[in-house]
Design a protein around this motif. Structure first.
Motif, PDB file in Angstrom:
ATOM      1  N   SER A  56      18.839   4.220 -71.242  1.00  0.00           N
ATOM      2  CA  SER A  56      18.046   3.748 -70.100  1.00  0.00           C
ATOM      3  C   SER A  56      18.701   2.630 -69.297  1.00  0.00           C
ATOM      4  O   SER A  56      18.034   1.983 -68.488  1.00  0.00           O
ATOM      5  CB  SER A  56      16.657   3.297 -70.526  1.00  0.00           C
ATOM      6  OG  SER A  56      15.947   4.366 -71.085  1.00  0.00           O
ATOM      7  N   ALA A  57      19.969   2.376 -69.491  1.00  0.00           N
ATOM      8  CA  ALA A  57      20.655   1.345 -68.710  1.00  0.00           C
ATOM      9  C   ALA A  57      20.636   1.696 -67.224  1.00  0.00           C
ATOM     10  O   ALA A  57      20.437   0.818 -66.373  1.00  0.00           O
ATOM     11  CB  ALA A  57      22.091   1.173 -69.194  1.00  0.00           C
ATOM     12  N   CYS A  58      20.803   2.964 -66.895  1.00  0.00           N
ATOM     13  CA  CYS A  58      20.824   3.389 -65.500  1.00  0.00           C
ATOM     14  C   CYS A  58      19.473   3.155 -64.833  1.00  0.00           C
ATOM     15  O   CYS A  58      19.394   2.659 -63.709  1.00  0.00           O
ATOM     16  CB  CYS A  58      21.223   4.852 -65.388  1.00  0.00           C
ATOM     17  SG  CYS A  58      20.198   5.981 -66.358  1.00  0.00           S
ATOM     18  N   ALA A  59      18.405   3.491 -65.529  1.00  0.00           N
ATOM     19  CA  ALA A  59      17.056   3.309 -64.977  1.00  0.00           C
ATOM     20  C   ALA A  59      16.721   1.833 -64.834  1.00  0.00           C
ATOM     21  O   ALA A  59      16.016   1.436 -63.905  1.00  0.00           O
ATOM     22  CB  ALA A  59      16.036   4.004 -65.861  1.00  0.00           C
ATOM     23  N   THR A  60      17.220   1.014 -65.724  1.00  0.00           N
ATOM     24  CA  THR A  60      16.943  -0.420 -65.681  1.00  0.00           C
ATOM     25  C   THR A  60      17.578  -1.077 -64.464  1.00  0.00           C
ATOM     26  O   THR A  60      16.960  -1.935 -63.821  1.00  0.00           O
ATOM     27  CB  THR A  60      17.457  -1.103 -66.965  1.00  0.00           C
ATOM     28  OG1 THR A  60      16.827  -0.486 -68.088  1.00  0.00           O
ATOM     29  CG2 THR A  60      17.157  -2.582 -66.973  1.00  0.00           C
ATOM     30  N   VAL A  61      18.795  -0.686 -64.111  1.00  0.00           N
ATOM     31  CA  VAL A  61      19.487  -1.322 -62.993  1.00  0.00           C
ATOM     32  C   VAL A  61      19.172  -0.704 -61.641  1.00  0.00           C
ATOM     33  O   VAL A  61      19.500  -1.289 -60.615  1.00  0.00           O
ATOM     34  CB  VAL A  61      21.029  -1.347 -63.193  1.00  0.00           C
ATOM     35  CG1 VAL A  61      21.389  -2.117 -64.437  1.00  0.00           C
ATOM     36  CG2 VAL A  61      21.603   0.042 -63.205  1.00  0.00           C
ATOM     37  N   CYS A  62      18.528   0.439 -61.611  1.00  0.00           N
ATOM     38  CA  CYS A  62      18.234   1.120 -60.345  1.00  0.00           C
ATOM     39  C   CYS A  62      17.231   0.298 -59.531  1.00  0.00           C
ATOM     40  O   CYS A  62      16.084   0.122 -59.949  1.00  0.00           O
ATOM     41  CB  CYS A  62      17.686   2.517 -60.597  1.00  0.00           C
ATOM     42  SG  CYS A  62      17.355   3.421 -59.056  1.00  0.00           S
ATOM     43  N   PRO A  63      17.634  -0.193 -58.360  1.00  0.00           N
ATOM     44  CA  PRO A  63      16.741  -1.038 -57.574  1.00  0.00           C
ATOM     45  C   PRO A  63      15.565  -0.287 -56.950  1.00  0.00           C
ATOM     46  O   PRO A  63      14.573  -0.894 -56.581  1.00  0.00           O
ATOM     47  CB  PRO A  63      17.657  -1.621 -56.493  1.00  0.00           C
ATOM     48  CG  PRO A  63      18.765  -0.645 -56.371  1.00  0.00           C
ATOM     49  CD  PRO A  63      18.947  -0.051 -57.741  1.00  0.00           C
ATOM     50  N   ASP A  64      15.674   1.019 -56.837  1.00  0.00           N
ATOM     51  CA  ASP A  64      14.625   1.816 -56.210  1.00  0.00           C
ATOM     52  C   ASP A  64      13.803   2.622 -57.203  1.00  0.00           C
ATOM     53  O   ASP A  64      12.917   3.374 -56.804  1.00  0.00           O
ATOM     54  CB  ASP A  64      15.231   2.754 -55.168  1.00  0.00           C
ATOM     55  CG  ASP A  64      15.913   1.983 -54.049  1.00  0.00           C
ATOM     56  OD1 ASP A  64      15.340   0.967 -53.605  1.00  0.00           O
ATOM     57  OD2 ASP A  64      17.007   2.393 -53.625  1.00  0.00           O
ATOM     58  N   GLY A  65      14.101   2.502 -58.492  1.00  0.00           N
ATOM     59  CA  GLY A  65      13.345   3.229 -59.507  1.00  0.00           C
ATOM     60  C   GLY A  65      13.453   4.740 -59.377  1.00  0.00           C
ATOM     61  O   GLY A  65      12.483   5.455 -59.599  1.00  0.00           O
ATOM     62  N   CYS A  66      14.620   5.213 -59.043  1.00  0.00           N
ATOM     63  CA  CYS A  66      14.842   6.638 -58.797  1.00  0.00           C
ATOM     64  C   CYS A  66      15.156   7.435 -60.055  1.00  0.00           C
ATOM     65  O   CYS A  66      15.190   8.660 -60.007  1.00  0.00           O
ATOM     66  CB  CYS A  66      16.017   6.824 -57.841  1.00  0.00           C
ATOM     67  SG  CYS A  66      15.807   6.041 -56.258  1.00  0.00           S
ATOM     68  N   ILE A  67      15.432   6.766 -61.162  1.00  0.00           N
ATOM     69  CA  ILE A  67      15.910   7.450 -62.362  1.00  0.00           C
ATOM     70  C   ILE A  67      14.866   7.404 -63.467  1.00  0.00           C
ATOM     71  O   ILE A  67      14.337   6.347 -63.784  1.00  0.00           O
ATOM     72  CB  ILE A  67      17.227   6.823 -62.860  1.00  0.00           C
ATOM     73  CG1 ILE A  67      18.290   6.878 -61.759  1.00  0.00           C
ATOM     74  CG2 ILE A  67      17.713   7.523 -64.124  1.00  0.00           C
ATOM     75  CD1 ILE A  67      19.566   6.163 -62.096  1.00  0.00           C
ATOM     76  N   THR A  68      14.608   8.580 -64.025  1.00  0.00           N
ATOM     77  CA  THR A  68      13.730   8.694 -65.188  1.00  0.00           C
ATOM     78  C   THR A  68      14.582   9.169 -66.352  1.00  0.00           C
ATOM     79  O   THR A  68      15.369  10.115 -66.200  1.00  0.00           O
ATOM     80  CB  THR A  68      12.595   9.709 -64.935  1.00  0.00           C
ATOM     81  OG1 THR A  68      11.896   9.313 -63.744  1.00  0.00           O
ATOM     82  CG2 THR A  68      11.630   9.762 -66.105  1.00  0.00           C
ATOM     83  N   VAL A  69      14.446   8.519 -67.496  1.00  0.00           N
ATOM     84  CA  VAL A  69      15.239   8.867 -68.681  1.00  0.00           C
ATOM     85  C   VAL A  69      14.332   9.500 -69.714  1.00  0.00           C
ATOM     86  O   VAL A  69      13.254   8.996 -70.002  1.00  0.00           O
ATOM     87  CB  VAL A  69      15.935   7.625 -69.279  1.00  0.00           C
ATOM     88  CG1 VAL A  69      16.743   7.996 -70.513  1.00  0.00           C
ATOM     89  CG2 VAL A  69      16.817   6.961 -68.241  1.00  0.00           C
TER      90      VAL A  69
END
Length: 75
Positions: A56-69
């Motif tokens: 979930s590192a990618c979802a944590t840093v995404c400023p727009d909340g575009c990634i769901t893990v």
């Protein structure tokens, strides 16, 4: 003990291609697509299937909340 693997889903239309997720991914499975979304941005995508560890590192840093893990149980 059960094993898990991760999978990400990116909202392509909300992604602005900032690359923060690409840098944050410890196993380097995310890249920016060559295609663009409706706003003209190259969006993030998981380009190496079945390699994501679900950290979930990618979802944590995404400023727009575009990634769901998701974490998927492996047999």
């Amino acid at each position: 003990m059960a094993k898990f693997r991760g999978a990400i889903v990116v909202d392509n239309e909300r992604c602005k291609g900032c690359s923060l997720c690409v840098v944050a991914c410890p196993v380097k499975v995310i890249s920016l697509a060559k295609e663009v979304n409706a706003k003209g941005y190259n969006y993030a995508r998981e380009y190496v299937e079945d390699t994501c560890i679900g950290c979930s590192a990618c979802a944590t840093v995404c400023p727009d909340g575009c990634i769901t893990v998701y974490k998927v149980k492996c047999d």
